[in-house]
Design an enzyme around this catalytic site. Structure first.
Site, PDB file in Angstrom:
ATOM      1  N   ASP B  21    -183.649-102.924 -49.662  1.00 20.09           N
ATOM      2  CA  ASP B  21    -182.766-103.140 -50.802  1.00 20.09           C
ATOM      3  C   ASP B  21    -182.169-101.809 -51.270  1.00 20.09           C
ATOM      4  O   ASP B  21    -182.403-100.774 -50.652  1.00 20.09           O
ATOM      5  CB  ASP B  21    -183.548-103.860 -51.910  1.00 20.09           C
ATOM      6  N   TRP B  51    -194.287-126.798 -33.582  1.00 17.69           N
ATOM      7  CA  TRP B  51    -194.323-127.998 -34.417  1.00 17.69           C
ATOM      8  C   TRP B  51    -193.394-129.082 -33.881  1.00 17.69           C
ATOM      9  O   TRP B  51    -193.706-130.270 -33.966  1.00 17.69           O
ATOM     10  CB  TRP B  51    -193.957-127.665 -35.870  1.00 17.69           C
ATOM     11  N   THR B  63    -197.307-126.705 -41.599  1.00 18.45           N
ATOM     12  CA  THR B  63    -198.365-126.416 -42.561  1.00 18.45           C
ATOM     13  C   THR B  63    -197.757-125.876 -43.858  1.00 18.45           C
ATOM     14  O   THR B  63    -197.797-124.683 -44.127  1.00 18.45           O
ATOM     15  CB  THR B  63    -199.348-125.369 -41.981  1.00 18.45           C
ATOM     16  N   PRO B  64    -197.169-126.777 -44.666  1.00 19.89           N
ATOM     17  CA  PRO B  64    -196.545-126.341 -45.926  1.00 19.89           C
ATOM     18  C   PRO B  64    -197.547-125.641 -46.855  1.00 19.89           C
ATOM     19  O   PRO B  64    -198.763-125.796 -46.707  1.00 19.89           O
ATOM     20  CB  PRO B  64    -196.069-127.653 -46.556  1.00 19.89           C
TER      21      PRO B  64
END
Lengths: 143, 143, 143, 143
Positions: B21, B51, B63-64
């Site tokens: 940044d 997945w 896998t949230p």
């Protein structure tokens, strides 16, 4: 620019600190990100439902890109509010060219053309997508 | 750190200009992005297919996250090569806690815990996902 | 492609889940992000120090873009390892054109040209940057 | 939530296609990105100039993070308009804790605490930053 009678949408947003790089200016791939957002905004403004709806009703998964061409005229930094003016420059049978002008008020910062196609899930292979002709009803809504 | 006998993977990469940044240091959400990449790298290293394969064979979509907790000790900048050491700290019935240590050689820059679940497409409503118990066979491969 | 005797660098990386969009393929602005990383990798491989060093020693802040032109031939998805082959196609007095070919092994996925300039902090106004001629010593190192 | 009399700002935006992953939901590091944007929006709304101005006038480079803690309650997808409600939960001598609630109308999707410090360029070494006490005048503007 004796540009368009074509339908034009305007998408406004503010540049954030995290959009900028160590030179203090917008990291340029963010302009592509914002143009894509503005393309999405164009279709929603024309009345098209989100792609996930159209995936269910007619298999449409979106408008992938064949080509982009962008020119950078001036830089931008965080805290500035920008407007992207978006229209379709050309509708062909299988392809359309969307044009974006990124403005800071009356200053043109950057402009780009995107060549896009409409794609559906390949009925033969759900892992692949295939291009189709520009659908008549979508053309009617967006022209 | 009398840490783990647990299986640990190491994911290495180099910080780019665009990851930083205007203060010249890594924009912190990139650490979450890299931890997620390292989580994915962990499961692939354990032998799990992507997945999209498991979505087809058993409905698993990934896998949230339920929760993340990250501490930042030192900053990093572009051109530096970092390593993320990843292991699973705890396997529960429906939840597991993955831990990441972001190192620059022997310096610990940042560390984070992620609480994750395994999810499948909801058979009642393909637009929703629902959590399942940690599958036995996956547990056996990853422990 | 009877391409280059020009110096070419190769930058390799693996596509992550988070680099992909709801269509399951790479969200295209990431290709610009990777090309920029590959441009940075090119200069570092040629022996140039990071821009933050050159900002101190000679005021150089980087190589901003005037224009990009990218063609997308095939999509990519997570778990795939890609290679970007980068060289400078043309050195002019104030401008150079860097060319990137994104490969998946022997498949060409996408290719792009970037028109870039070398910039220094404007001595009159430290908030602005101004372009300079391509420095002789840098040209000698990178050709 | 018998929350705050503290000053609260609201930052609204629309989720884009590119913010979402192959599961069709927001890729979670974007929530950190939006919380950071909302932190910046908070300070600007309180009347603080951008960091690049304060870097010149008083050496302030921003409010780096020591720690984040985020809980995810519900997912979001593209086309949805979200609001982030941001306030400072606690001002300490050298540290402050900023709290963000990401809402979709009246639904709480995710909430997070960020522990931040104020930093200046290290007068001994312009490449480093060092933390300072929370400036009195900034406290007065933001409380």
């Amino acid at each position: 620019m004796s540009e368009p009678l074509a339908r034009t949408t305007i998408h406004e947003f503010t540049v954030t600190f995290g959009d900028c790089d160590p030179a203090g200016i917008v990291f340029y791939p963010n302009f592509s990100r914002w143009m894509d957002a503005s393309s999405e905004h164009f279709f929603r403004t024309c009345g098209l439902p989100p792609w996930r709806e159209m995936a269910k009703t007619r298999g449409l998964v979106g408008t992938p890109l064949l080509e982009i061409h962008t020119q950078f005229h001036q830089s931008a930094t965080y805290g500035e509010t920008l407007q992207i003016h978006t229209h379709v420059k050309e509708w062909r049978r299988r392809v359309f060219i969307q044009h974006h002008r990124v403005m800071r008020g009356t200053d043109l910062l950057c402009e780009g053309s995107e060549t896009r196609i409409f794609c559906i899930k390949d009925p033969q292979n759900p892992d692949r997508i295939k291009s189709i002709e520009v659908p008549e009803d979508i053309l009617a809504m967006c022209r």
